[in-house]
Scaffold this motif. Structure first.
Motif, PDB file in Angstrom:
ATOM      1  N   MET A  11       0.851  -1.194   0.000  1.00  0.00           N
ATOM      2  CA  MET A  11       0.000   0.000   0.000  1.00  0.00           C
ATOM      3  C   MET A  11       0.883   1.238   0.000  1.00  0.00           C
ATOM      4  O   MET A  11       1.922   1.262   0.660  1.00  0.00           O
ATOM      5  CB  MET A  11      -0.906  -0.030   1.244  1.00  0.00           C
ATOM      6  N   PHE A 175      -8.913   0.770   1.946  1.00  0.00           N
ATOM      7  CA  PHE A 175      -9.953   0.805   2.981  1.00  0.00           C
ATOM      8  C   PHE A 175     -11.166   1.645   2.584  1.00  0.00           C
ATOM      9  O   PHE A 175     -11.986   1.970   3.449  1.00  0.00           O
ATOM     10  CB  PHE A 175      -9.369   1.296   4.302  1.00  0.00           C
ATOM     11  N   ILE A 183     -15.029  -2.621  13.179  1.00  0.00           N
ATOM     12  CA  ILE A 183     -13.724  -3.279  13.102  1.00  0.00           C
ATOM     13  C   ILE A 183     -12.695  -2.600  14.000  1.00  0.00           C
ATOM     14  O   ILE A 183     -12.452  -1.404  13.880  1.00  0.00           O
ATOM     15  CB  ILE A 183     -13.214  -3.275  11.639  1.00  0.00           C
ATOM     16  N   LEU A 185      -8.590  -2.967  15.376  1.00  0.00           N
ATOM     17  CA  LEU A 185      -7.339  -3.594  14.971  1.00  0.00           C
ATOM     18  C   LEU A 185      -6.413  -3.728  16.160  1.00  0.00           C
ATOM     19  O   LEU A 185      -6.398  -2.891  17.056  1.00  0.00           O
ATOM     20  CB  LEU A 185      -6.636  -2.744  13.897  1.00  0.00           C
ATOM     21  N   GLU A 186      -5.644  -4.783  16.130  1.00  0.00           N
ATOM     22  CA  GLU A 186      -4.572  -4.925  17.109  1.00  0.00           C
ATOM     23  C   GLU A 186      -3.273  -5.020  16.326  1.00  0.00           C
ATOM     24  O   GLU A 186      -3.140  -5.857  15.428  1.00  0.00           O
ATOM     25  CB  GLU A 186      -4.799  -6.187  17.937  1.00  0.00           C
ATOM     26  N   GLN A 187      -2.335  -4.142  16.666  1.00  0.00           N
ATOM     27  CA  GLN A 187      -1.058  -4.134  15.959  1.00  0.00           C
ATOM     28  C   GLN A 187      -0.215  -5.302  16.445  1.00  0.00           C
ATOM     29  O   GLN A 187       0.128  -5.381  17.611  1.00  0.00           O
ATOM     30  CB  GLN A 187      -0.371  -2.800  16.230  1.00  0.00           C
ATOM     31  N   ALA A 190       5.478  -4.738  13.469  1.00  0.00           N
ATOM     32  CA  ALA A 190       5.906  -3.658  12.579  1.00  0.00           C
ATOM     33  C   ALA A 190       7.405  -3.799  12.408  1.00  0.00           C
ATOM     34  O   ALA A 190       8.148  -3.746  13.382  1.00  0.00           O
ATOM     35  CB  ALA A 190       5.567  -2.296  13.179  1.00  0.00           C
ATOM     36  N   LEU A 199       3.880  -4.209   8.173  1.00  0.00           N
ATOM     37  CA  LEU A 199       2.939  -4.065   9.281  1.00  0.00           C
ATOM     38  C   LEU A 199       1.986  -5.248   9.310  1.00  0.00           C
ATOM     39  O   LEU A 199       1.473  -5.654   8.267  1.00  0.00           O
ATOM     40  CB  LEU A 199       2.120  -2.787   9.091  1.00  0.00           C
ATOM     41  N   TYR A 201      -1.535  -6.699  11.399  1.00  0.00           N
ATOM     42  CA  TYR A 201      -2.627  -6.396  12.324  1.00  0.00           C
ATOM     43  C   TYR A 201      -3.560  -7.597  12.444  1.00  0.00           C
ATOM     44  O   TYR A 201      -3.823  -8.282  11.455  1.00  0.00           O
ATOM     45  CB  TYR A 201      -3.454  -5.208  11.804  1.00  0.00           C
ATOM     46  N   ARG A 206     -15.577  -4.810  17.055  1.00  0.00           N
ATOM     47  CA  ARG A 206     -15.649  -3.675  17.952  1.00  0.00           C
ATOM     48  C   ARG A 206     -16.843  -3.825  18.862  1.00  0.00           C
ATOM     49  O   ARG A 206     -17.909  -4.205  18.418  1.00  0.00           O
ATOM     50  CB  ARG A 206     -15.839  -2.407  17.107  1.00  0.00           C
TER      51      ARG A 206
ATOM     52  N   LEU B  13      -4.705   4.068  10.071  1.00  0.00           N
ATOM     53  CA  LEU B  13      -4.202   3.198   9.010  1.00  0.00           C
ATOM     54  C   LEU B  13      -4.887   3.493   7.675  1.00  0.00           C
ATOM     55  O   LEU B  13      -4.320   3.259   6.616  1.00  0.00           O
ATOM     56  CB  LEU B  13      -4.402   1.725   9.405  1.00  0.00           C
ATOM     57  N   ASP B  14      -6.120   4.033   7.722  1.00  0.00           N
ATOM     58  CA  ASP B  14      -6.775   4.419   6.469  1.00  0.00           C
ATOM     59  C   ASP B  14      -6.567   5.889   6.117  1.00  0.00           C
ATOM     60  O   ASP B  14      -7.287   6.427   5.282  1.00  0.00           O
ATOM     61  CB  ASP B  14      -8.259   4.003   6.427  1.00  0.00           C
ATOM     62  N   ILE B 161       5.085  10.323  10.907  1.00  0.00           N
ATOM     63  CA  ILE B 161       3.709   9.871  11.098  1.00  0.00           C
ATOM     64  C   ILE B 161       3.710   8.797  12.176  1.00  0.00           C
ATOM     65  O   ILE B 161       4.481   7.838  12.095  1.00  0.00           O
ATOM     66  CB  ILE B 161       3.139   9.296   9.783  1.00  0.00           C
ATOM     67  N   LEU B 163       1.592   6.029  12.995  1.00  0.00           N
ATOM     68  CA  LEU B 163       0.514   5.300  12.327  1.00  0.00           C
ATOM     69  C   LEU B 163      -0.228   4.460  13.362  1.00  0.00           C
ATOM     70  O   LEU B 163       0.316   3.492  13.896  1.00  0.00           O
ATOM     71  CB  LEU B 163       1.101   4.414  11.225  1.00  0.00           C
ATOM     72  N   PRO B 165      -3.184   1.976  14.919  1.00  0.00           N
ATOM     73  CA  PRO B 165      -3.947   0.801  14.468  1.00  0.00           C
ATOM     74  C   PRO B 165      -5.442   1.017  14.637  1.00  0.00           C
ATOM     75  O   PRO B 165      -6.079   0.367  15.456  1.00  0.00           O
ATOM     76  CB  PRO B 165      -3.417  -0.309  15.379  1.00  0.00           C
ATOM     77  N   VAL B 166      -5.978   1.917  13.836  1.00  0.00           N
ATOM     78  CA  VAL B 166      -7.406   2.204  13.913  1.00  0.00           C
ATOM     79  C   VAL B 166      -7.871   2.612  12.514  1.00  0.00           C
ATOM     80  O   VAL B 166      -7.092   3.115  11.710  1.00  0.00           O
ATOM     81  CB  VAL B 166      -7.685   3.318  14.965  1.00  0.00           C
ATOM     82  N   PRO B 192       8.678   0.397  15.467  1.00  0.00           N
ATOM     83  CA  PRO B 192       7.450  -0.077  16.096  1.00  0.00           C
ATOM     84  C   PRO B 192       7.336   0.500  17.500  1.00  0.00           C
ATOM     85  O   PRO B 192       8.338   0.621  18.213  1.00  0.00           O
ATOM     86  CB  PRO B 192       7.649  -1.587  16.165  1.00  0.00           C
ATOM     87  N   ALA B 196       1.509   2.379  18.248  1.00  0.00           N
ATOM     88  CA  ALA B 196       1.590   2.999  16.922  1.00  0.00           C
ATOM     89  C   ALA B 196       2.928   2.623  16.304  1.00  0.00           C
ATOM     90  O   ALA B 196       3.834   2.160  17.005  1.00  0.00           O
ATOM     91  CB  ALA B 196       1.474   4.520  17.039  1.00  0.00           C
ATOM     92  N   THR B 197       3.035   2.839  15.003  1.00  0.00           N
ATOM     93  CA  THR B 197       4.319   2.663  14.334  1.00  0.00           C
ATOM     94  C   THR B 197       4.824   4.046  13.941  1.00  0.00           C
ATOM     95  O   THR B 197       4.063   4.839  13.381  1.00  0.00           O
ATOM     96  CB  THR B 197       4.168   1.792  13.078  1.00  0.00           C
ATOM     97  N   LEU B 199       6.950   6.431  11.797  1.00  0.00           N
ATOM     98  CA  LEU B 199       7.544   6.465  10.464  1.00  0.00           C
ATOM     99  C   LEU B 199       8.098   7.851  10.166  1.00  0.00           C
ATOM    100  O   LEU B 199       7.432   8.849  10.462  1.00  0.00           O
ATOM    101  CB  LEU B 199       6.469   6.144   9.421  1.00  0.00           C
TER     102      LEU B 199
END
Lengths: 206, 206
Positions: A11, A175, A183, A185-187, A190, A199, A201, A206, B13-14, B161, B163, B165-166, B192, B196-197, B199
């Motif tokens: 991505m 997305f 939804i 997410l769990e990281q 990375a 990355l 996830y 939810r 993430l989006d 950034i 990033l 996980p949401v 990591p 969050a990650t 970047l």
């Protein structure tokens, strides 16, 4: 033990995984999306491009993604584009279940890839892929529409994104149309790579 | 030596950095965007929330972002939302240059933050911020519109950034309207974190 259902895509930093039209895919900028893959030893081997290529951590990631996959599922758009582009020895080397309205006999390729055409929806395609995969995982190969349908249906266990340092501004967003209210997410992981950040996830309700 | 011009934001993430309307900012899901920041010792200290909080690598990242900043630039939208929300001891502790059509005397807050209102464009605001920052860096604080204007004008040297996980599905996208044909990125760092990650990219002309 049943395997997991996952997807794995490259991505852009602005969220795109493909151009609007398949013709642009080989354009200079879009090639940058996959730049991390092309030099890898695994990519060369698996694509029948001969020996050589880089080893190391990113090569291990690419190889592991391939090896965990016992069967793939893909949407019609990805299949239609790939049908013209893949070599005779298609790069899946497993059964592939194509969600489509087209009725068609299984299409067997060299090297273990057989495409099965499923006409009654994403759940049936997944069921058949699970059965074919055994205890390995099922990969939702793409394209974006198919991935989103599985994600919104709550059928994805986890996913990996190779986040490439490139901006496109237009194209197909991974997305776009996500049901974000359902939804979480769990990281999981990375890892920095030379040409992308890798990355992973897990998907939770939810 | 002149400092760099950078921005640093938390992104879903989006690709979203803020909700459509400022009122949603405190909503449950939007709070998840900044989740990595709230537990940090630096966040508590800098916001005047008292002692305690987590130390470690992510705390160091937050502190380093603050310490490198000699002056900030922000757009009108961010200022208008912040004017009502920031405490008297605003969290910048440096000069802040607000790009706006509003003519207004400098607004001095406790703890070293002074807002200067610049009426003749983003380049003038940046020039003044550079002069104020000395050999430290200038942070384009936000919002999204201001960041994008500076990015498209080729005035950003690098950016970070976090990033998260949401997924949001709606809101303000960081890169909406990016001039992708002119901007190349070089991935400088990827680390990591727990929530969050992190970047970092350098911006190059294409």
């Amino acid at each position: 033990m049943a395997g997991k259902v996952f997807f794995s895509v490259s991505m852009s930093l602005d969220g795109f995984i493909a151009p609007e039209s398949a013709e642009e895919l080989m354009g200079k900028q879009w090639m940058e999306l996959q730049q991390w893959v092309f030099p890898l030893r695994f990519f060369r081997e698996n694509g029948g491009l001969g020996q050589g290529g880089e080893e190391g951590h990113e090569n291990d990631i690419a190889r592991a993604t391939f090896e965990r996959t016992g069967a793939s599922v893909m949407g019609k758009r990805m299949f239609d584009a790939g049908e013209k582009a893949w070599p005779e020895d298609a790069p899946f080397h497993t059964p592939v279940f194509v969600v489509t309205h087209e009725r068609r006999e299984p299409w067997k390729r060299l090297g273990g890839t057989t495409f099965h055409f499923i006409n009654d929806g994403i759940e049936t395609a997944l069921e058949q892929a699970r059965a074919a995969a055994g205890d390995r995982d099922v990969r939702i190969a793409g394209g974006g529409t198919a991935i989103l349908e599985y994600l919104n249906a709550g059928l994805i266990d986890e996913f990996s994104i190779a986040l490439s340092p490139v901006l496109f501004g237009t194209g197909i967003r991974l997305f776009e149309g996500i049901d974000a209210s359902r939804i979480a997410l769990e990281q999981i992981n990375a890892e920095p790579g030379k040409r992308a950040t890798h990355l992973t996830y897990a998907v939770r309700a939810r």
